[in-house]
Design a protein around this motif. Structure first.
Motif, PDB file in Angstrom:
ATOM      1  N   PHE A 278       0.830  -1.203   0.000  1.00  0.00           N
ATOM      2  CA  PHE A 278       0.000   0.000   0.000  1.00  0.00           C
ATOM      3  C   PHE A 278       0.866   1.255   0.000  1.00  0.00           C
ATOM      4  O   PHE A 278       0.663   2.158  -0.817  1.00  0.00           O
ATOM      5  CB  PHE A 278      -0.931   0.001   1.215  1.00  0.00           C
ATOM      6  N   PHE A 279       1.820   1.333   0.915  1.00  0.00           N
ATOM      7  CA  PHE A 279       2.639   2.543   0.998  1.00  0.00           C
ATOM      8  C   PHE A 279       3.523   2.705  -0.238  1.00  0.00           C
ATOM      9  O   PHE A 279       3.737   3.828  -0.711  1.00  0.00           O
ATOM     10  CB  PHE A 279       3.481   2.525   2.270  1.00  0.00           C
TER      11      PHE A 279
ATOM     12  N   LEU B 199       1.178   3.878  -2.997  1.00  0.00           N
ATOM     13  CA  LEU B 199       0.775   5.264  -2.729  1.00  0.00           C
ATOM     14  C   LEU B 199       1.896   6.225  -3.094  1.00  0.00           C
ATOM     15  O   LEU B 199       1.660   7.277  -3.694  1.00  0.00           O
ATOM     16  CB  LEU B 199       0.400   5.412  -1.257  1.00  0.00           C
TER      17      LEU B 199
ATOM     18  N   TYR C 188      -2.569   9.125  -4.185  1.00  0.00           N
ATOM     19  CA  TYR C 188      -3.856   8.620  -3.684  1.00  0.00           C
ATOM     20  C   TYR C 188      -4.914   8.550  -4.777  1.00  0.00           C
ATOM     21  O   TYR C 188      -5.662   7.581  -4.865  1.00  0.00           O
ATOM     22  CB  TYR C 188      -4.356   9.506  -2.543  1.00  0.00           C
TER      23      TYR C 188
ATOM     24  N   LYS D 143     -10.779   1.993   0.002  1.00  0.00           N
ATOM     25  CA  LYS D 143      -9.483   2.668  -0.110  1.00  0.00           C
ATOM     26  C   LYS D 143      -9.369   3.772   0.928  1.00  0.00           C
ATOM     27  O   LYS D 143      -8.302   3.959   1.539  1.00  0.00           O
ATOM     28  CB  LYS D 143      -9.316   3.240  -1.522  1.00  0.00           C
TER      29      LYS D 143
ATOM     30  N   THR E  36      -6.535   3.827   3.835  1.00  0.00           N
ATOM     31  CA  THR E  36      -5.590   4.940   3.942  1.00  0.00           C
ATOM     32  C   THR E  36      -5.631   5.558   5.332  1.00  0.00           C
ATOM     33  O   THR E  36      -4.586   5.804   5.948  1.00  0.00           O
ATOM     34  CB  THR E  36      -5.919   6.005   2.885  1.00  0.00           C
TER      35      THR E  36
ATOM     36  N   ALA F 279      -2.415   5.214   7.788  1.00  0.00           N
ATOM     37  CA  ALA F 279      -1.797   6.500   8.117  1.00  0.00           C
ATOM     38  C   ALA F 279      -1.887   6.778   9.612  1.00  0.00           C
ATOM     39  O   ALA F 279      -0.954   7.303  10.224  1.00  0.00           O
ATOM     40  CB  ALA F 279      -2.455   7.626   7.324  1.00  0.00           C
TER      41      ALA F 279
ATOM     42  N   ILE G 267       4.799  10.595   0.112  1.00  0.00           N
ATOM     43  CA  ILE G 267       3.407  10.338   0.477  1.00  0.00           C
ATOM     44  C   ILE G 267       2.758  11.548   1.138  1.00  0.00           C
ATOM     45  O   ILE G 267       1.622  11.917   0.816  1.00  0.00           O
ATOM     46  CB  ILE G 267       3.329   9.113   1.419  1.00  0.00           C
TER      47      ILE G 267
ATOM     48  N   LEU H 238      -0.794  13.371  -0.001  1.00  0.00           N
ATOM     49  CA  LEU H 238      -2.016  13.273   0.793  1.00  0.00           C
ATOM     50  C   LEU H 238      -2.543  14.652   1.185  1.00  0.00           C
ATOM     51  O   LEU H 238      -3.754  14.892   1.180  1.00  0.00           O
ATOM     52  CB  LEU H 238      -1.771  12.424   2.041  1.00  0.00           C
TER      53      LEU H 238
ATOM     54  N   LEU I  59     -11.476  12.359   2.695  1.00  0.00           N
ATOM     55  CA  LEU I  59     -10.104  12.036   3.073  1.00  0.00           C
ATOM     56  C   LEU I  59      -9.576  13.073   4.054  1.00  0.00           C
ATOM     57  O   LEU I  59      -8.910  12.723   5.041  1.00  0.00           O
ATOM     58  CB  LEU I  59      -9.211  11.976   1.832  1.00  0.00           C
TER      59      LEU I  59
END
Length: 205
Positions: free
Chosen positions: A34-35, A38, A43, A69, A73, A77, A116, A120, A130
């Motif tokens: 995932f990271f 990303l 994203y 998703k 996230t 996070a 990242i 974000l 988000l």
């Protein structure tokens, strides 16, 4: 933040209510994927299918852990922010601020967080859901930890009880983030020491 990378911080429960036991190795692989995904695509373009492929897992394995998703996230996070937000209690305000800045600088210099975090933050301006999730999970977590550091200084008599806490929190986070993430300027060996002194002087003013 600490010097560890986000890929070292799996988040979800290992046994959802009424569900099967979740294998740690699969969760770790998905978290790492995932990271990495990303950081690679951002994203907006991130898909759970791509995360599953990168992790060598089925998409169903993701949905057993996170329903979307957005929730994935926010959860991962949050786990990273919580694990990384452990300001040192050195016994002095200067020592605590220097430790806080050192931890933050170490984290922002890491390849994945440095890509990242700006993405974000930019996405949050376009995605209210988000923004709300990350504000509650990440921003508030880190600000609460930093507030505790200030309250310790007040209790020790190093800061006045009426210190402007909101402004102090901005001063703790803003200059270093601007230098390392926005303008990408490396720090010299004494930069954090000098920044610590300036921040404390501003807080005490």
């Amino acid at each position: 933040m600490s010097s560890t990378t986000p890929t070292e911080h799996p988040a979800p429960e290992r046994r959802p209510p009424g569900g099967p036991v979740l294998q740690d190795s699969v969760t770790d692989a998905i978290t790492t994927a995932f990271f990495e995904e990303l950081a690679s695509v951002g994203y907006a373009r991130l898909s759970l299918e791509a995360v599953a492929r990168r992790a060598g897992a089925g998409k169903a394995a993701i949905y057993r852990r996170w329903p979307s998703k957005l929730e994935m996230t926010a959860a991962l996070a949050t786990a990273f922010a919580v694990d990384a937000s452990h300001p040192a209690d050195t016994g002095t305000l200067r020592g605590d601020v220097l430790a806080f800045l050192t931890q933050t600088a170490d984290a922002l210099r890491q390849p994945l967080p440095s890509r990242i975090v700006p993405d974000l933050l930019a996405e949050c301006t376009r995605n209210p859901e988000l923004s709300k999730a990350l504000s509650t999970a990440v921003r508030d977590t880190r600000r609460n930890k930093a507030t505790h550091m200030l309250e310790q200084a007040v209790a020790r008599g190093e800061l006045s009880a009426d210190v402007d806490r909101a402004l102090a929190l901005d001063l703790l986070a803003g200059p270093l983030y601007w230098r390392l993430v926005v303008v990408h300027t490396p720090t010299t060996t004494d930069y954090l020491d000098r920044l610590t002194d300036k921040i404390i002087a501003a807080i005490e003013a």
